[in-house]
Write a protein that holds these residues in place. Structure first.
Motif, PDB file in Angstrom:
ATOM      1  N   PRO A 154       1.327   3.143  13.769  1.00 23.25           N
ATOM      2  CA  PRO A 154       1.749   1.956  13.011  1.00 23.25           C
ATOM      3  C   PRO A 154       1.498   0.673  13.804  1.00 23.25           C
ATOM      4  O   PRO A 154       1.435   0.675  15.038  1.00 23.25           O
ATOM      5  N   GLY A 155       1.364  -0.423  13.076  1.00 24.05           N
ATOM      6  CA  GLY A 155       1.137  -1.706  13.743  1.00 24.05           C
ATOM      7  C   GLY A 155       0.566  -2.736  12.806  1.00 24.05           C
ATOM      8  O   GLY A 155       0.804  -2.699  11.593  1.00 24.05           O
ATOM      9  N   GLY A 156      -0.217  -3.661  13.364  1.00 23.48           N
ATOM     10  CA  GLY A 156      -0.796  -4.750  12.596  1.00 23.48           C
ATOM     11  C   GLY A 156      -2.053  -4.331  11.863  1.00 23.48           C
ATOM     12  O   GLY A 156      -2.465  -3.157  11.893  1.00 23.48           O
ATOM     13  N   PRO A 157      -2.684  -5.301  11.189  1.00 26.99           N
ATOM     14  CA  PRO A 157      -3.903  -4.990  10.418  1.00 26.99           C
ATOM     15  C   PRO A 157      -5.022  -4.383  11.256  1.00 26.99           C
ATOM     16  O   PRO A 157      -5.871  -3.660  10.716  1.00 26.99           O
ATOM     17  N   GLN A 173      -8.403 -11.945  -6.117  1.00 25.66           N
ATOM     18  CA  GLN A 173      -9.053 -11.687  -4.831  1.00 25.66           C
ATOM     19  C   GLN A 173      -9.722 -10.326  -4.861  1.00 25.66           C
ATOM     20  O   GLN A 173      -9.162  -9.355  -5.362  1.00 25.66           O
ATOM     21  N   ARG A 174     -10.943 -10.293  -4.322  1.00 23.94           N
ATOM     22  CA  ARG A 174     -11.692  -9.043  -4.208  1.00 23.94           C
ATOM     23  C   ARG A 174     -12.192  -8.914  -2.781  1.00 23.94           C
ATOM     24  O   ARG A 174     -12.746  -9.868  -2.222  1.00 23.94           O
ATOM     25  N   TYR A 175     -12.013  -7.735  -2.197  1.00 22.86           N
ATOM     26  CA  TYR A 175     -12.444  -7.472  -0.826  1.00 22.86           C
ATOM     27  C   TYR A 175     -13.262  -6.181  -0.803  1.00 22.86           C
ATOM     28  O   TYR A 175     -12.978  -5.251  -1.562  1.00 22.86           O
ATOM     29  N   ALA A 176     -14.239  -6.129   0.091  1.00 19.98           N
ATOM     30  CA  ALA A 176     -14.907  -4.859   0.363  1.00 19.98           C
ATOM     31  C   ALA A 176     -13.928  -3.951   1.096  1.00 19.98           C
ATOM     32  O   ALA A 176     -13.044  -4.416   1.831  1.00 19.98           O
ATOM     33  N   LEU A 177     -14.069  -2.650   0.905  1.00 19.82           N
ATOM     34  CA  LEU A 177     -13.191  -1.700   1.581  1.00 19.82           C
ATOM     35  C   LEU A 177     -13.230  -1.909   3.097  1.00 19.82           C
ATOM     36  O   LEU A 177     -12.199  -1.791   3.775  1.00 19.82           O
ATOM     37  N   ALA A 178     -14.388  -2.263   3.622  1.00 21.50           N
ATOM     38  CA  ALA A 178     -14.523  -2.486   5.063  1.00 21.50           C
ATOM     39  C   ALA A 178     -13.734  -3.702   5.542  1.00 21.50           C
ATOM     40  O   ALA A 178     -13.471  -3.846   6.739  1.00 21.50           O
ATOM     41  N   ASP A 179     -13.361  -4.581   4.623  1.00 20.52           N
ATOM     42  CA  ASP A 179     -12.614  -5.799   4.982  1.00 20.52           C
ATOM     43  C   ASP A 179     -11.123  -5.654   4.723  1.00 20.52           C
ATOM     44  O   ASP A 179     -10.403  -6.630   4.533  1.00 20.52           O
ATOM     45  N   VAL A 180     -10.630  -4.437   4.743  1.00 21.49           N
ATOM     46  CA  VAL A 180      -9.236  -4.180   4.407  1.00 21.49           C
ATOM     47  C   VAL A 180      -8.270  -4.875   5.366  1.00 21.49           C
ATOM     48  O   VAL A 180      -7.186  -5.316   4.959  1.00 21.49           O
ATOM     49  N   ALA A 181      -8.644  -5.024   6.643  1.00 27.61           N
ATOM     50  CA  ALA A 181      -7.748  -5.690   7.594  1.00 27.61           C
ATOM     51  C   ALA A 181      -7.515  -7.139   7.192  1.00 27.61           C
ATOM     52  O   ALA A 181      -6.382  -7.643   7.252  1.00 27.61           O
ATOM     53  N   GLN A 182      -8.571  -7.829   6.777  1.00 27.61           N
ATOM     54  CA  GLN A 182      -8.409  -9.220   6.332  1.00 27.61           C
ATOM     55  C   GLN A 182      -7.570  -9.281   5.056  1.00 27.61           C
ATOM     56  O   GLN A 182      -6.751 -10.197   4.887  1.00 27.61           O
ATOM     57  N   ALA A 183      -7.754  -8.323   4.184  1.00 28.74           N
ATOM     58  CA  ALA A 183      -6.941  -8.280   2.971  1.00 28.74           C
ATOM     59  C   ALA A 183      -5.458  -8.175   3.325  1.00 28.74           C
ATOM     60  O   ALA A 183      -4.611  -8.855   2.725  1.00 28.74           O
TER      61      ALA A 183
END
Length: 329
Positions: free
Chosen positions: A11-14, A302-312
């Motif tokens: 567990p932790g941050g993005p 908002q739409r994000y690529a799966l690879a950008d999940v941390a930014q989401a």
């Protein structure tokens, strides 16, 4: 069959969110394999990632998705390969290109609802369904009644504003900016309170309701709004605490409920309500109906690529999002 999935090892941050390749395999009895066209983003995902809601590790994340059923396991009769489908479901694992999962909470998706809309509405829309239709104060809710709904410009909130309007309810929404308040009003809120400018929102609620207060408060914020939510209730009112975006609700004396007017408190969850296929189907049918009718429109802002999940996740935690957000596999 190798697919991309998002996992956390601790567990932790993005930054803990990792995109890895896994072999999804074939569905077993009571399961399906679904290929996602879109995956939903929800605050419960933050609770899972941070450890606030503990998961066995390593853990996959995501509670909501929509796509095409690729295969069904033994005993599954309400779905077949090739069906368009959508779900909000345990266990987590929707942040993926494809997954194997229990079939009981997966619903066939009407042709009138596209995949992005479905992925942005299943968990949030079913949440609003169980709140406005099943989590009710003494005597229920009738047209004209006042309700208070926090975070009214978020994904759940904007659905609630519209659904409440369709039911004839006077929804008072809170949000953290004038722009978000305008968004809530545009989607059906009868009143909106910017809690950054008016931190004593309970006093404003009393003004709006002629001093009486509201029959029910729907509160997903938690620590920051708890006291004000109790102070906003009419006698015998109900506080439904269904989230804790600002932190856990503090410990309180049960005697407080007497002092506030013989009020009630409940902590409902969606997954108690959708524990059976029959309940899930009934709730889903009502959600599909209000969306297909146009009474409730799902905003995908908002739409994000799966690879950008941390930014989401960073955007979600910073409360930069309005409406629903989705991940594209």
């Amino acid at each position: 069959m190798n697919e991309k999935v998002v996992v956390i090892e601790t567990p932790g941050g993005p930054e803990q969110l990792k995109l890895v390749a896994v072999d999804v395999g074939a569905p077993g009895p009571g399961e399906i394999r679904i290929r996602h066209e879109a995956c939903g983003l929800n605050y419960i995902d933050v609770y899972h990632r941070s450890g606030a809601y503990a998961l066995p590790l390593p853990a996959r994340l995501g509670m909501e998705g929509a796509g095409i059923v690729e295969a069904v396991g033994e005993g599954v009769t309400h779905l077949k390969a090739g069906d368009r489908a959508a779900y909000a479901s345990q266990p987590p694992g929707a942040y993926a290109t494809a997954r194997v999962m229990p079939a009981k909470s997966v619903l066939k998706l009407p042709d009138s609802i596209d995949f992005e809309t479905a992925a942005g509405m299943m968990l949030k829309g079913l949440t609003v369904q169980y709140l406005l239709r099943r989590t009710l104060p003494q005597g229920g809710l009738q047209a004209g009644d006042f309700v208070l709904f926090h975070a009214a410009a978020g994904g759940v909130g904007l659905i609630a504003c519209q659904w409440a309007r369709a039911l004839g309810l006077q929804l008072i929404g809170t949000a953290g900016s004038d722009e978000k308040c305008e968004l809530a009003l545009a989607h059906g809120a009868a009143h909106a309170i910017n809690y950054r400018r008016e931190p004593n929102f309970a006093a404003r609620v009393r003004d709006i309701t002629g001093g009486r207060g509201v029959k029910v408060v729907y509160d997903s914020v938690g620590a920051d709004t708890w006291e004000g939510s109790l102070d906003s209730l009419a006698p015998f009112g109900l506080l439904a605490s269904f989230g804790a975006a600002s932190g856990p609700v503090p410990a309180f004396s049960v005697g407080t409920l007497a002092a506030k007017g013989s009020v009630y408190v409940t902590r409902p969850t969606l997954f108690t309500h959708i524990a059976t296929r029959e309940a899930t189907q009934a709730m889903g049918d009502e959600l599909f109906s209000v969306v297909a009718s146009g009474a409730v429109k799902i905003r995908i802002d908002q739409r994000y690529a799966l690879a950008d999940v941390a930014q989401a996740h960073r955007d979600l935690e910073a409360r930069r999002l309005t409406g629903s957000a989705i991940l594209r596999p």
